[in-house]
Write an enzyme that holds these catalytic residues in place. Structure first.
Site, mmCIF file in Angstrom:
data_model
loop_
_atom_site.group_PDB
_atom_site.id
_atom_site.type_symbol
_atom_site.label_atom_id
_atom_site.label_comp_id
_atom_site.label_asym_id
_atom_site.label_seq_id
_atom_site.Cartn_x
_atom_site.Cartn_y
_atom_site.Cartn_z
ATOM 1 N N LYS A 1 -18.795 -17.662 -10.717
ATOM 2 C CA LYS A 1 -18.473 -19.092 -10.548
ATOM 3 C C LYS A 1 -18.513 -19.807 -11.893
ATOM 4 O O LYS A 1 -17.702 -20.700 -12.152
ATOM 5 C CB LYS A 1 -19.472 -19.734 -9.581
ATOM 6 C CG LYS A 1 -19.268 -21.237 -9.423
ATOM 7 C CD LYS A 1 -20.182 -21.826 -8.378
ATOM 8 C CE LYS A 1 -19.955 -23.338 -8.264
ATOM 9 N NZ LYS A 1 -20.747 -23.950 -7.175
ATOM 10 N N HIS B 1 13.795 9.435 9.018
ATOM 11 C CA HIS B 1 13.827 7.988 9.259
ATOM 12 C C HIS B 1 12.942 7.600 10.439
ATOM 13 O O HIS B 1 13.360 6.858 11.340
ATOM 14 C CB HIS B 1 15.260 7.512 9.459
ATOM 15 C CG HIS B 1 16.138 7.751 8.273
ATOM 16 N ND1 HIS B 1 15.884 7.199 7.035
ATOM 17 C CD2 HIS B 1 17.255 8.510 8.123
ATOM 18 C CE1 HIS B 1 16.812 7.583 6.171
ATOM 19 N NE2 HIS B 1 17.644 8.390 6.814
#
Length: 514
Positions: A135, A275
């Site tokens: 922070k 596919h």
């Protein structure tokens, strides 16, 4: 003099890093086992109790949760009031934090882990220090990844004891990714422990495995992430023995191939995936025979396909596979001479996967949609054809039931609307992904062609909404059909089947694959 606080669970490469900090003018504050390692290495350290003026308590659960630590981390150096407060309370600013967390992931990965052990490996103080330092990254360098040790040292040497703001910001972002992932694993574990299947928040975490060349198409960027708790029977855990890197589409096809082949473990089986649909599935007494049948199922579509085999590849099978172009071969292993034959082709990908893990517990699937995602259990339903219900005058023979089960497993891995025509040896024709079911059936029958005979059976992943599909099947010689049942027009289907002498069984379970 600058101050660093060092407290790590994983102490690999720690001593050279801390020596570098000391050489750059840092004093080192440390805790417990980390302090002992540094002291033994001849590095002077300050014990955490000397900073907090309070002993470690509760078996080490509380040692750094103290204003003398967090005040030194969170004070903004450009805020006069903050600095005056530090001075008033005799708090020394902390300029660098090096922390990695208790091994929670490693702990819960153990098969016999107890809840108490998992709880004790939830890091509180370390996470708090990391978050506080991150922070306040404008003033504090925070390091939680050993991969950053050298970069941080290099910058400190080059910048009179400091890192650049850009580096501190990047390190801070990494910290919050790290703590978020850490908390996500804890969340997943405890949520499972209490048996909550639909928590109000879903926390998932994945690790970057590879930045890919591109996605489905060359203009799309793509990245491959793996579950933080890897699954052994997974294309991501397969060992690539040969060939160029897998593409985005390769991974999707290969994933579907291994999902499909795990359905057929009782005898040698070959799945040819194209596919995201099986273009051929063959089984036999030998792997070579299974290959021959899978190839015969669709000798056109198999070109450029992904092949999954559930037995070690032998020379005879490899020689036949070598004759055509294949993208990927996945198997539990390869005989030396078989591998030598297949590896003659530079670009073919040869993957080895541990099939002994194929029955390990599955996890929920996650699929993205715009603005959100869907999650569901995997479709791993185990079925027995003796539980199916025959609804027609004609009754399937035991051999037909075995063929129907083979077709039923195949249709489960075919895109809906899905139809599979098969016999007891192989798929004969596959119809997938059509907007209506009868078109899928027509495609499957067309593929089957002259192979259709009195042994041919058909599987449909969902019920037939009309009798037209059974009429078409009956006219083309199909003698037995498996479907879920459940349509309001089931009677129409049954009547049509009776007209053509087709045996129909209902499973009671649908297998859509969208």
């Amino acid at each position: 003099m600058k101050r660093a606080i060092v407290s790590v669970s994983d102490k690999s490469n720690l001593v050279p890093f801390v020596k570098g900090l000391v050489d750059a003018g840092y004093e080192i504050v440390s805790t417990g086992g980390t302090k002992k390692v540094l002291d033994d290495a001849g590095i002077k350290t300050i014990g955490i109790e000397e900073v907090t003026h309070f002993p470690e308590i509760l078996d080490g659960r509380v040692k750094t949760l103290n204003p003398y630590v967090h005040g030194g981390l969170l004070a903004r150096r450009d805020n006069p009031e903050h600095m005056a407060t530090l001075k008033e309370h005799h708090i020394t600013p902390i300029d660098l934090v090096c922390v990695n967390l208790y091994p929670f992931k490693q702990t819960i990965s153990k098969p016999d882990v107890k809840l108490d052990d998992a709880i004790e490996n939830i890091d509180i103080g370390g996470s708090s220090m990391l978050r506080a330092a991150a922070k306040n990254y404008q003033d504090v360098t925070v390091v939680t990844d050993q991969a950053d040790y050298q970069k941080v040292l290099d910058e400190i040497k080059a910048n009179n004891g400091s890192t650049t703001l850009e580096t501190r910001a990047k390190l801070a972002a990494k910290v919050f990714r790290t703590t978020a992932a850490y908390d996500a694993l804890i969340s997943q574990y405890l949520t499972k422990q209490v048996g909550n299947e639909d928590p109000e928040k879903l926390t998932l975490t994945y690790d970057l495995k590879e930045t890919m060349r591109y996605g489905e198409n060359p203009h799309q960027k793509a990245w491959l992430y793996e579950d933080a708790m890897p699954k052994s029977f997974s294309i991501l855990e397969a060992e690539q023995l040969h060939g160029k890197k897998l593409s985005y589409n390769n991974i999707k096809d290969a994933d579907e191939a291994i999902r499909c082949v795990r359905e057929f473990q009782d005898e040698p089986t070959v799945v040819a995936m194209k596919h995201m649909n099986p273009c051929g599935i063959g089984r036999g007494d030998t792997l070579e025979e299974a290959w021959d049948r899978a190839y015969k199922a669709d000798s056109v579509s198999i070109f450029g396909g992904v092949i999954a085999l559930n037995r070690k590849v032998d020379l005879a099978t490899a020689q036949k596979m070598h004759k055509i172009f294949l993208e990927i071969v996945i198997a539990p292993g390869y005989d030396d001479d078989a591998y030598e034959v297949l590896a003659k082709k530079k670009n073919i990908r040869l993957l080895q996967l541990d099939f002994s893990k194929e029955n390990e517990p599955t996890r929920r699937e996650v699929v993205s949609v715009m603005g959100g995602m869907l999650t569901q259990e995997q479709d791993t339903l185990q079925e027995d054809y003796h539980d199916w219900k025959c609804v027609t005058d004609a009754k399937p023979t035991e051999q037909q039931l075995k063929s129907l089960m083979f077709a039923w497993k195949a249709v489960k891995h075919t895109k809906s609307n899905a139809i599979v025509v098969a016999n007891d040896e192989r798929t004969l024709g596959v119809g997938a992904g059509q907007p209506n079911r009868i078109d899928s059936l027509k495609i499957a029958v067309k593929h089957a062609g002259d192979a259709l005979d009195d042994k041919s059976v058909m599987a449909s992943d969902a019920f037939f909404p009309f009798g037209d599909s059974l009429e078409f099947a009956g006219k083309h010689g199909i003698k037995a059909v498996v479907e879920p049942g459940g349509s309001i027009r089931d009677k129409e289907t049954i009547d049509m089947a009776n007209k053509y002498g087709v045996a129909v069984v209902f499973t009671g379970h649908r297998h859509f694959r969208h």
